[in-house]
Design a protein around this motif. Structure first.
Motif, PDB file in Angstrom:
ATOM      1  N   LEU A   8       0.752  -1.213  -0.055  1.00 39.31           N
ATOM      2  CA  LEU A   8       0.097  -0.107  -0.074  1.00 39.31           C
ATOM      3  C   LEU A   8       0.837   1.252  -0.022  1.00 39.31           C
ATOM      4  O   LEU A   8       0.214   2.416   0.060  1.00 39.31           O
ATOM      5  N   GLY A   9       1.942   1.106  -0.168  1.00 38.96           N
ATOM      6  CA  GLY A   9       3.117   2.276  -0.425  1.00 38.96           C
ATOM      7  C   GLY A   9       2.607   2.745  -1.659  1.00 38.96           C
ATOM      8  O   GLY A   9       2.518   4.020  -2.131  1.00 38.96           O
ATOM      9  N   PHE A  10       2.562   1.943  -2.667  1.00 35.74           N
ATOM     10  CA  PHE A  10       2.323   2.222  -4.126  1.00 35.74           C
ATOM     11  C   PHE A  10       0.957   1.932  -4.652  1.00 35.74           C
ATOM     12  O   PHE A  10       0.429   2.647  -5.445  1.00 35.74           O
ATOM     13  N   LEU A  11       0.396   0.719  -4.263  1.00 34.30           N
ATOM     14  CA  LEU A  11      -1.156   0.586  -4.652  1.00 34.30           C
ATOM     15  C   LEU A  11      -2.073   1.342  -3.807  1.00 34.30           C
ATOM     16  O   LEU A  11      -2.061   1.503  -2.697  1.00 34.30           O
ATOM     17  N   PHE A  12      -3.106   1.877  -4.706  1.00 37.00           N
ATOM     18  CA  PHE A  12      -4.131   2.385  -4.058  1.00 37.00           C
ATOM     19  C   PHE A  12      -3.802   3.753  -3.322  1.00 37.00           C
ATOM     20  O   PHE A  12      -4.230   4.232  -2.315  1.00 37.00           O
TER      21      PHE A  12
END
Length: 270
Positions: A8-12
């Motif tokens: 979730l650092g990059f996704l969403f």
């Protein structure tokens, strides 16, 4: 079949941390991992995880001061107290969130300071591993390629394996990020096989774009099949930078029908 976790650092990333957790669950990911969740209270994130029904894997230690060029502190001589405080914060979050691991970021080191940095790194990791073991957690170290992380102390898998062995701690493991490994030397499958007993987590992204893992140099269906044949049954972290909206780029999961079916079933159940 691979079990994928959403980084979730990059996704969403266009949403708040809590909203990212819900979005990952809706997309069918059974687990998530984060970079630096520290601006959100751990209790708030735990509520979001419980509500979504997904598990937390790893988080990173704070990097230090970006204005000073910091990219972690674990291998930086003279800043041991700062690293200890950063690690204690990360471990407290991992415990509160039910996470499995803390990635101890090494930091940037001058070329003429690498010998002292290695001593510092091993000592800091050993102390951190003992704290983590008492909490039932794993320590991860991740080689980062010099193109994306200039001057980063830990750059290749073989160096990481030597560091892990130098700590003498069974709960210190390698984060094997295929994106970084390919850029630093390639030969991803054979290098994974050589260090397999020391691997604690796997991550994927396209090379060279770092986008969805369905383009570029690496054929991930073949790579992950080889990893599975070598005995890897842990999660595979989707740590890539989406080309656009995260949901619009999840078609890469179609290359793994069983994982995609599980994701669809989880999405339908929600």
């Amino acid at each position: 079949m691979p079990r994928f976790s959403a980084n979730l650092g990059f996704l969403f990333a266009d949403r708040s941390h809590g909203e990212r957790i819900a979005a990952a669950a809706a997309a069918g990911f059974p687990a998530v991992e984060m970079h630096w969740p520290y601006e959100v209270p751990a209790a708030t994130l735990r509520t979001a995880l419980d509500r979504a029904g997904v598990r937390m894997l790893g988080i990173n230690t704070p990097v230090g001061d970006r204005a000073r060029g910091d990219n972690g502190l674990a291998a930086v001589p003279g800043r041991e107290a700062e690293f200890a405080a950063a690690f204690d914060l990360a471990l407290s979050y991992a415990v509160a969130l039910g996470g499995t691991a803390v990635h101890c970021m090494a930091g940037v080191v001058a070329p003429d300071g690498r010998e002292a940095a290695e001593r510092t790194y091993v000592a800091n990791l050993t102390a951190a591993a003992d704290k983590a073991a008492a909490a039932g957690k794993t320590i991860l170290i991740e080689p980062l390629n010099p193109r994306d992380a200039p001057g980063y102390f830990l750059a290749d898998v073989e160096q990481a394996a030597a560091i892990v062995q130098a700590t003498g701690r069974a709960n210190v493991k390698i984060m094997f990020d295929c994106y970084h490994v390919q850029i630093v030397g390639g030969d991803v499958i054979r290098r994974f096989e050589r260090v397999r007993p020391l691997v604690g987590h796997v991550q994927i992204a396209a090379v060279p774009s770092r986008a969805e893992p369905d383009e570029g140099e690496l054929a991930y269906p073949a790579i992950l099949a080889a990893f599975e044949a070598a005995g890897w049954d842990g999660f595979v972290g989707a740590e890539y930078k989406p080309r656009g909206r995260t949901e619009d780029g999840l078609g890469w999961m179609a290359a793994y029908p069983a994982a995609e079916a599980a994701a669809v079933a989880m999405g339908d159940a929600r």
